[in-house]
Design an enzyme around this catalytic site. Structure first.
Site, PDB file in Angstrom:
ATOM      1  N   HIS A 172      44.677 -48.406  35.418  1.00  0.00           N
ATOM      2  CA  HIS A 172      46.016 -48.173  34.861  1.00  0.00           C
ATOM      3  C   HIS A 172      46.052 -48.467  33.363  1.00  0.00           C
ATOM      4  CE1 HIS A 172      48.399 -48.190  38.891  1.00  0.00           C
ATOM      5  NE2 HIS A 172      47.152 -47.827  39.085  1.00  0.00           N
ATOM      6  N   GLU A 208      49.312 -41.422  46.058  1.00  0.00           N
ATOM      7  CA  GLU A 208      49.083 -42.816  46.447  1.00  0.00           C
ATOM      8  C   GLU A 208      49.820 -43.776  45.515  1.00  0.00           C
ATOM      9  OE1 GLU A 208      48.039 -46.719  46.825  1.00  0.00           O
ATOM     10  OE2 GLU A 208      47.415 -45.658  45.019  1.00  0.00           O
ATOM     11  N   GLU A 209      49.901 -43.409  44.235  1.00  0.00           N
ATOM     12  CA  GLU A 209      50.552 -44.304  43.264  1.00  0.00           C
ATOM     13  C   GLU A 209      52.052 -44.396  43.498  1.00  0.00           C
ATOM     14  OE1 GLU A 209      48.967 -46.170  41.303  1.00  0.00           O
ATOM     15  OE2 GLU A 209      47.021 -45.275  40.920  1.00  0.00           O
ATOM     16  N   ASP A 247      45.922 -38.237  43.312  1.00  0.00           N
ATOM     17  CA  ASP A 247      46.900 -38.253  42.216  1.00  0.00           C
ATOM     18  C   ASP A 247      46.470 -39.068  41.002  1.00  0.00           C
ATOM     19  OD1 ASP A 247      47.170 -40.434  44.066  1.00  0.00           O
ATOM     20  OD2 ASP A 247      49.074 -40.981  43.138  1.00  0.00           O
TER      21      ASP A 247
END
Ligand SMILES: [Zn+2]
Ligand SMILES: [Zn+2]
Length: 417
Positions: free
Chosen positions: A368, A142-143, A84
């Protein structure tokens, strides 16, 4: 490990390097958010089928598992990648920048996925030497809210039963060729707190006729931090953060209600279990002393990731054995972040390592971030380490039967010990 095999792994990974870097760029240009990784998953399925592997897709919506059966019967190791991307605008000026508005692979999951496809290619080529099976697992989200747990619930640890698991995460703080990891809990248990303070509304000029939920909230925020400094062993790692607070109507109205959202991070499972009682105790005391009440919900999220001591030691040996000049950086520092590979680590001996991808200003940018990128030299490094570590495991040198995987003891961060 057999020297010939090591040479083969290195050569195969080097030869595949350009192709896998291209694949990483393809994923980078077409990022998809958690649980909508359809195109990414379809591309993975295509590659896995080309290799003649048994493929299952649509697990926990978009997850994919491909099974490579070795020539001989033996244990099964699971290699995991996350697929993702993040809701972040890509601002890099590179030909492979994201083509999707507001979505970006800003955490390197494109590289994780490409590396795992590459490792599948290397390992398939040397299948005659494999004494067991390899499961290549590509997970969604996963995030958040997490794809590992639902994939496990759908049975990915069975048929054949998985005996150990391994994963990597790119890391701009280490150089390409460098890896780092710890033993025991290498990140944090992450739990979500929803708290509401109830007071009594009144005119802002006559606070004595009400109970000011805003004023009580201020006391609550300060008092709850005292748990960490005064009620918990100072050597324990605990973080309590309230990132959102809402309440009140206007300047001259006493607020009757305040809602607060927070995150609780703990390293040890014991402290994780103890914290709700302590939070409740402080809340009781503070709110009742001002005539307020509260409601508290603590929702468990990702558990801490536990690196197994035996798996970690053998990973280090594998890295040195490759004779590629790679090294293990001993200055690994655990984080209070979350990572849902932890669900696998709670079921079988597991290891996750940081793969160095930072070499200049551009690639040392933190994850990020809109400018996040990796030094692609790290891609064949990841493929080589994954492939060689699989052999070590299947040859039984890495028996996966660690007696103390660090669940109870405090973290030992020196993988050399
Ligand atoms: Zn991330
Ligand atoms: Zn990540």
């Amino acid at each position: 490990m057999d020297q010939e095999l090591i040479k083969k792994i290195n050569l195969l990974a080097d030869n595949l390097s350009d192709e896998i870097i291209e694949l990483r760029r393809e994923f980078h240009m077409h990022p998809e958010l958690g649980f909508s990784e359809e195109k990414t998953a379809a591309r993975i399925v295509e590659e896995m089928k080309k290799l003649g592997l048994e493929v299952k897709s649509g697990i926990a919506k978009t997850g994919v598992v491909a099974l490579l059966k070795g020539q001989e019967e033996g244990p099964t190791i699971l290699l995991r990648a996350d697929m993702d991307a993040l809701p972040i605008q890509d601002k890099k000026d590179v030909p492979y920048a994201s083509k999707i508005e507001g979505v970006m692979h800003a955490c390197g999951h494109d590289a994780h996925t490409a590396i795992l496809v590459g490792a599948a290619k290397v390992l398939t080529e040397i299948k005659p030497w494999l004494k067991g099976n390899v499961k290549f697992l590509f997970q969604p989200a996963e995030e958040g809210p997490g794809g590992a747990e639902p994939m496990i619930a759908e049975g990915v640890m069975e048929n054949p039963e998985v005996n150990a698991a391994m994963a990597l995460h790119v890391d701009p703080y280490y150089a390409p060729g460098e890896i780092a990891f710890g033993i025991g809990p290498i990140n944090a248990n992450s739990d979500e707190i929803n708290l509401t303070i109830f007071g009594k509304g009144a005119h802002g000029a006559r606070p004595q006729t009400g109970v000011d939920a805003l004023a009580v909230s201020g006391q609550v925020i300060v008092s709850l931090q005292q748990i960490i400094s005064r009620m918990i062993d100072t050597r324990e790692d605990v973080v309590l953060t309230f990132g959102k607070i809402e309440g009140g109507y206007r300047r001259n109205v006493i607020a009757d209600k305040v809602t607060m959202e927070g995150t609780l991070r703990t390293r040890s499972d014991e402290i994780r279990e103890e914290m709700p009682r302590l939070i409740e105790q402080v809340l009781q005391g503070v709110t009742s002393s001002f005539g307020a009440t509260f409601s508290l919900e603590i929702e468990p999220s990702y558990p801490a990731l536990i690196n197994d001591a035996v798996m970690a030691k053998n990973l280090e040996k594998t890295v040195l054995e490759l004779k590629q000049g790679f090294n293990v950086n001993k200055n690994f520092s655990p984080s209070m972040g979350g990572e849902d590979f932890s669900y696998f680590s709670r079921l079988v001996p597991s290891v996750m390592f940081r793969l160095g991808t930072g070499s200049d200003d551009k690639t040392k940018c933190s994850a990020h971030n809109s400018f996040f990128d990796i030094d692609e030299k790290a891609i064949p490094v990841g493929m080589k380490i994954f492939s060689a570590a699989v052999f070590r495991f299947l040859e039984g040198e890495l028996d996966g039967k660690s007696s103390d995987n660090g669940k109870k003891s405090r973290t030992n961060f020196s993988p050399g010990e």
